[in-house]
Design a protein around this motif. Structure first.
Motif, short mmCIF file in Angstrom:
data_model
loop_
_atom_site.label_atom_id
_atom_site.label_comp_id
_atom_site.label_asym_id
_atom_site.label_seq_id
_atom_site.Cartn_x
_atom_site.Cartn_y
_atom_site.Cartn_z
N LEU A 124 0.86 -1.19 0.11
CA LEU A 124 -0.13 0.22 0.01
C LEU A 124 0.75 1.14 -0.09
CD1 LEU A 124 -2.91 -1.15 2.27
CD2 LEU A 124 -3.03 -0.88 0.05
N SER A 125 2.05 1.21 0.41
CA SER A 125 2.99 2.21 0.24
C SER A 125 3.68 2.26 -0.92
CB SER A 125 3.95 1.97 1.45
OG SER A 125 3.69 2.12 2.64
N ASN A 126 3.30 1.59 -1.88
CA ASN A 126 3.81 1.48 -3.37
C ASN A 126 5.26 0.86 -3.34
OD1 ASN A 126 3.51 1.72 -6.00
ND2 ASN A 126 4.27 3.64 -6.23
N TRP A 127 5.91 0.07 -2.27
CA TRP A 127 6.89 -0.51 -2.56
C TRP A 127 6.99 -1.84 -3.41
CZ3 TRP A 127 8.44 -0.84 3.39
CH2 TRP A 127 8.57 0.26 3.90
N ASN A 128 8.11 -2.26 -4.41
CA ASN A 128 8.03 -3.27 -5.02
C ASN A 128 8.55 -4.67 -4.10
OD1 ASN A 128 10.88 -3.03 -4.55
ND2 ASN A 128 10.86 -2.19 -6.90
N ASP A 129 8.43 -5.54 -4.59
CA ASP A 129 8.81 -6.79 -3.83
C ASP A 129 10.33 -6.71 -3.09
OD1 ASP A 129 6.23 -7.76 -4.22
OD2 ASP A 129 6.84 -9.35 -5.67
N GLN A 130 11.09 -6.29 -4.12
CA GLN A 130 12.37 -6.03 -3.52
C GLN A 130 12.61 -5.04 -2.21
OE1 GLN A 130 15.10 -7.91 -4.87
NE2 GLN A 130 16.25 -7.09 -3.13
N ARG A 131 11.98 -4.08 -2.51
CA ARG A 131 12.13 -3.38 -1.41
C ARG A 131 11.59 -3.77 -0.05
NH1 ARG A 131 10.82 3.02 -0.40
NH2 ARG A 131 11.24 3.10 1.71
N ILE A 132 10.40 -4.42 -0.29
CA ILE A 132 9.62 -4.92 0.87
C ILE A 132 10.58 -6.07 1.65
CG2 ILE A 132 7.73 -6.57 1.56
CD1 ILE A 132 6.02 -5.19 -0.60
N ALA A 133 11.21 -6.87 0.61
CA ALA A 133 12.22 -7.94 1.21
C ALA A 133 13.34 -7.17 1.97
CB ALA A 133 12.71 -8.78 -0.05
N GLU A 134 13.93 -6.24 1.33
CA GLU A 134 14.95 -5.72 2.04
C GLU A 134 14.65 -5.07 3.40
OE1 GLU A 134 16.45 -2.73 -0.86
OE2 GLU A 134 17.16 -4.23 -2.03
N GLU A 135 13.29 -4.40 3.35
CA GLU A 135 13.05 -3.67 4.75
C GLU A 135 12.78 -4.82 5.92
OE1 GLU A 135 12.63 -0.57 5.51
OE2 GLU A 135 13.31 0.21 3.62
N LEU A 136 12.25 -6.16 5.20
CA LEU A 136 11.82 -7.14 6.15
C LEU A 136 13.07 -8.16 6.56
CD1 LEU A 136 8.20 -7.85 5.24
CD2 LEU A 136 8.73 -6.43 6.86
N GLY A 137 14.03 -7.88 5.69
CA GLY A 137 15.05 -8.79 5.72
C GLY A 137 14.78 -10.30 5.54
N ILE A 138 13.80 -10.45 4.09
CA ILE A 138 13.61 -11.90 4.01
C ILE A 138 13.87 -11.98 2.28
CG2 ILE A 138 11.81 -12.07 5.65
CD1 ILE A 138 9.61 -11.15 3.69
N SER A 139 13.73 -12.87 1.85
CA SER A 139 13.94 -12.96 0.38
C SER A 139 12.73 -12.66 -0.41
CB SER A 139 14.28 -14.68 0.00
OG SER A 139 13.11 -15.27 -0.12
N ARG A 140 12.90 -12.12 -1.55
CA ARG A 140 11.93 -11.78 -2.62
C ARG A 140 11.10 -12.89 -3.01
NH1 ARG A 140 13.75 -9.54 -8.21
NH2 ARG A 140 11.83 -10.43 -9.24
N ASN A 141 11.32 -14.23 -2.94
CA ASN A 141 10.58 -14.98 -3.08
C ASN A 141 9.70 -15.23 -1.96
OD1 ASN A 141 11.61 -15.84 -5.78
ND2 ASN A 141 13.12 -17.42 -4.90
N THR A 142 10.13 -15.13 -0.84
CA THR A 142 9.20 -15.30 0.63
C THR A 142 7.98 -13.99 0.21
OG1 THR A 142 11.07 -15.95 1.69
CG2 THR A 142 9.25 -15.16 3.05
N VAL A 143 8.57 -12.92 -0.21
CA VAL A 143 7.44 -11.58 -0.18
C VAL A 143 6.64 -12.07 -1.36
CG1 VAL A 143 7.23 -9.34 -1.20
CG2 VAL A 143 9.21 -9.98 0.48
N LYS A 144 6.98 -12.86 -2.49
CA LYS A 144 5.95 -13.32 -3.33
C LYS A 144 4.88 -14.20 -2.72
CE LYS A 144 8.78 -12.44 -7.26
NZ LYS A 144 9.45 -13.01 -8.57
N SER A 145 5.34 -15.30 -2.03
CA SER A 145 4.46 -15.85 -1.22
C SER A 145 3.36 -15.45 -0.33
CB SER A 145 5.11 -17.05 -0.50
OG SER A 145 6.09 -17.92 -1.20
N HIS A 146 3.89 -14.33 0.44
CA HIS A 146 3.05 -13.69 1.36
C HIS A 146 2.09 -12.93 0.38
CE1 HIS A 146 5.04 -14.51 5.09
NE2 HIS A 146 5.97 -14.21 4.58
N VAL A 147 2.57 -12.38 -0.97
CA VAL A 147 1.77 -11.53 -1.55
C VAL A 147 0.59 -12.48 -2.08
CG1 VAL A 147 1.39 -10.17 -3.95
CG2 VAL A 147 3.20 -9.82 -2.28
N LYS A 148 1.01 -13.75 -2.45
CA LYS A 148 0.00 -14.35 -3.22
C LYS A 148 -1.19 -14.86 -1.96
CE LYS A 148 2.54 -16.92 -6.69
NZ LYS A 148 3.15 -18.31 -7.15
N SER A 149 -0.59 -15.38 -0.83
CA SER A 149 -1.49 -15.45 0.51
C SER A 149 -2.48 -14.18 0.61
CB SER A 149 -0.76 -15.92 1.53
OG SER A 149 -1.46 -16.22 2.64
#
Length: 66
Positions: A17-42
């Motif tokens: 909702l802050s218009n961050w892309n998956d890479q930025r979210i991953a960096e902010e949370l300290g997780i992989s981009r694939n993990t972010v993608k899994s969360h997004v799908k969920s």
């Protein structure tokens, strides 16, 4: 919306909702981009939204912070 998501999904949704892309979210949370993608799908499945724009629309329509 918030009650239906896990704490991590809430954080990812806030990033979207802050218009961050998956890479930025991953960096902010300290997780992989694939993990972010899994969360997004969920998140999309749990909230029954079609994508990021629909998520934004639903959040605004409900006037509730995620």
């Amino acid at each position: 919306m918030k009650c239906e998501l896990t704490p991590t999904e809430v954080t990812v949704a806030i990033g979207m909702l802050s218009n961050w892309n998956d890479q930025r979210i991953a960096e902010e949370l300290g997780i992989s981009r694939n993990t972010v993608k899994s969360h997004v799908k969920s998140i999309f499945a749990t909230l029954r939204v079609d994508g990021r724009l629909d998520l934004l629309y639903q959040a605004a329509r409900l006037n509730m912070p995620v």
